[in-house]
Design an enzyme around this catalytic site. Structure first.
Site, mmCIF file in Angstrom:
data_model
loop_
_atom_site.group_PDB
_atom_site.id
_atom_site.type_symbol
_atom_site.label_atom_id
_atom_site.label_comp_id
_atom_site.label_asym_id
_atom_site.label_seq_id
_atom_site.Cartn_x
_atom_site.Cartn_y
_atom_site.Cartn_z
ATOM 1 C CE LYS A 118 6.900 32.122 2.160
ATOM 2 N NZ LYS A 118 7.663 32.080 1.977
ATOM 3 C CD GLU A 202 -0.413 33.820 3.351
ATOM 4 O OE1 GLU A 202 0.226 33.747 2.756
ATOM 5 O OE2 GLU A 202 -0.390 32.919 3.624
ATOM 6 C CG HIS A 237 6.127 25.503 9.587
ATOM 7 N ND1 HIS A 237 5.155 25.476 9.294
ATOM 8 C CD2 HIS A 237 6.108 26.093 10.583
ATOM 9 C CE1 HIS A 237 4.463 25.785 11.000
ATOM 10 N NE2 HIS A 237 5.235 26.099 11.316
ATOM 11 N NE ARG A 294 14.411 25.004 -3.949
ATOM 12 C CZ ARG A 294 13.652 24.044 -3.086
ATOM 13 N NH1 ARG A 294 13.262 23.111 -3.671
ATOM 14 N NH2 ARG A 294 13.185 24.176 -1.696
#
Length: 501
Positions: A118, A202, A237, A294
């Protein structure tokens, strides 16, 4: 260009079958690999050739890259399609496939590696004008400095594993008092899940929507997007309900998100099919989240609204052919919804429920698609993801797609295991879902296990029906003005299918 004549699908279940069906339409032979637990699976029988590659645990079978490549060499396989999960985002596997002289139907190992982190993905995308969630630009090495950053952006914050996914290595921190405790947990889980303890922070968007853009890129620098998918209905999630297009964004936001997604792909020289994920806040500001290198589980809803076979495009791209699709040729036509049919008990915190499919009757009819990899009498193995099937419905508009989904869920008969079908029906009938007033907190905000077995669900369904009727009435009354707006050449988001799709 290299013409592909035989593909090995390095996966199992419904995605293996889905890939093989397109290959058969293209007159391409297929090879299935399977574990001992999947010996009787439909994808094994469907393939032209099939090879057992090991015992049930995925570490000894579907993750055994050396064994898979050896099967390719033994059977003169031209290309490998990894599907999703398992080795699909493993840069090392993609590189080994290519080094063995076999085509990898996916992006380059370099692109997989960049977007697999990330932090690296954000650094690559930072060279373009792409909005980012405020936070640290690199892995946390100094906790006091990280706390200073957290105070600056304001609590709550999110600690995230750089190599993570599926909600693992992720912790919401409400205040500085629990920062160290949550940091330790995030790092520990990241190491256990990914072998990499790198984490970053974040700003935590408290009521986000999860919007993702499907892209296709060829090996000649051409990249297009195929609009968005709304994936905000999640548990742990992880997505349960997806749809396309999103009810939450305007044509202007769609165009800007599409531009950003293409730039993210361009930042790592991407080719193949990929998905760029964003979060959308309550003020309709969107931020880059990550890129999945993907095919996505939810790709059928994009296929339904565009008429584009994404697997076929992936094969063409892997052969070195340039994209024949142009951005201006693509239009949104109708609406599609997908629900994931998991062997899980929604009334027991969505815990997996293994067992035998004593009853298994699939829905059918106009606008209904079922992608599955199971049959009557089969056991749901404990070794893999508990998804039984993907149920997709398509309608001329969102209301029709929802109505078809409710009908299809009612027709889907499964016994022997608990499934998420009752929960998905609950979602379809909920006023918040029908009106679009939902976010990733839907389960926490609206769902209680007892609602699946009480009159509360009936009351919610009645209210939802009233809202749906009102939306349809407003849609009908505004149809003429909407059609004129959609015909504007500046937007190019015409809701019709062109003949050249």
């Amino acid at each position: 260009m290299s013409l592909i004549k035989k593909i090995l699908v390095a996966n199992r279940g419904e995605i293996a079958l889905r890939i093989m069906r397109t290959a058969r339409e293209m007159n391409i032979a297929t090879v299935a690999v399977f574990s001992e637990a999947d010996r009787k699976s439909p994808h094994v029988r469907y393939a032209d050739e099939a090879v057992c590659i090991g015992p049930a645990p995925s570490s000894a079978s579907y993750l055994n890259s050396e064994k898979i490549i050896q099967v390719c060499l033994d059977l003169d396989v031209d290309a490998v399609h990894p599907g999703y999960g398992f080795l699909s985002e493993n840069a090392g596997f993609a590189k080994k496939v290519q080094e063995a002289g076999i085509i990898f139907i996916g992006p380059s190992p370099e692109a997989i590696e960049i977007m697999g982190s990330k932090l690296a993905a954000k650094q690559a995308a930072s060279h373009y004008q792409i909005p980012m969630v405020p936070g640290t630009e690199s892995a946390i090495t100094d906790r006091e400095e990280a706390k200073t950053t957290a105070r600056a952006i304001g609590y709550p914050i999110l600690i995230k594993a750089s190599a993570g996914g599926g909600g693992k290595g992720m912790r919401v921190v409400e205040s500085e008092e629990v920062f160290d405790e949550q940091m330790d947990r995030a790092v520990s889980e990241a190491v256990a899940s990914f072998g990499d303890g790198s984490v970053f922070i974040e700003k935590y968007i408290t009521s986000p929507k999860h919007i993702e853009i499907q892209i296709l890129g060829d090996q000649h620098g051409n990249i297009i997007h195929l609009f968005e998918r709304e994936c905000s209905i999640q548990r742990r999630h992880q997505k349960v309900v997806e749809e396309a297009p999103s009810i939450s964004i305007t044509n202007e936001i769609r165009a800007e998100m599409g531009r950003c997604a293409i730039d993210v792909a361009r930042s790592c020289g991407y080719y193949g099919a990929g998905t760029v994920e964003f979060i959308l806040d309550e003020q309709s500001n969107f931020y880059f989240l990550e890129m999945n290198t993907r095919l996505q589980v939810e790709h059928p809803v994009t296929e339904q609204i565009t008429g584009v076979d994404l697997v076929k495009q992936m094969i063409y791209i892997a052969e070195g052919k340039p994209l024949t699709l142009k951005q201006e040729d693509l239009y949104i036509h109708g609406h599609a919804i997908e629900v994931r049919v998991y062997a899980e008990d929604a009334s027991n915190n969505f815990l997996p429920d293994v067992g035998t499919l004593n009853t298994y009757v699939k829905p059918d009819g106009n606008g209904v698609r079922v992608d599955d990899g199971f049959e009557l009498g089969m056991e749901i193995p404990i070794y893999y993801d508990p998804m039984i099937a993907k149920l997709i419905t398509y309608g001329s508009d969102r209301a029709e797609a929802i109505q078809k989904m409710v009908r299809a869920i009612d027709e889907y008969k499964i016994s022997g295991v608990q499934t998420t079908l009752p929960f998905c029906r609950f979602v379809m009938n909920h006023a918040a879902f029908i009106s679009g007033a939902f976010d990733t907190n839907f389960v926490t905000t609206y769902f209680k296990p007892e609602m699946l077995h009480s009159d509360l669900n009936k009351d919610a369904a009645t209210l939802a029906a009233l809202i749906s009727a009102q939306i349809q009435l407003e849609t009908t009354s505004n149809h003429e003005s909407q059609t004129m707006a959609e015909s504007d050449n500046a937007t190019k988001w015409k809701l019709r299918r062109t003949h050249n799709l």
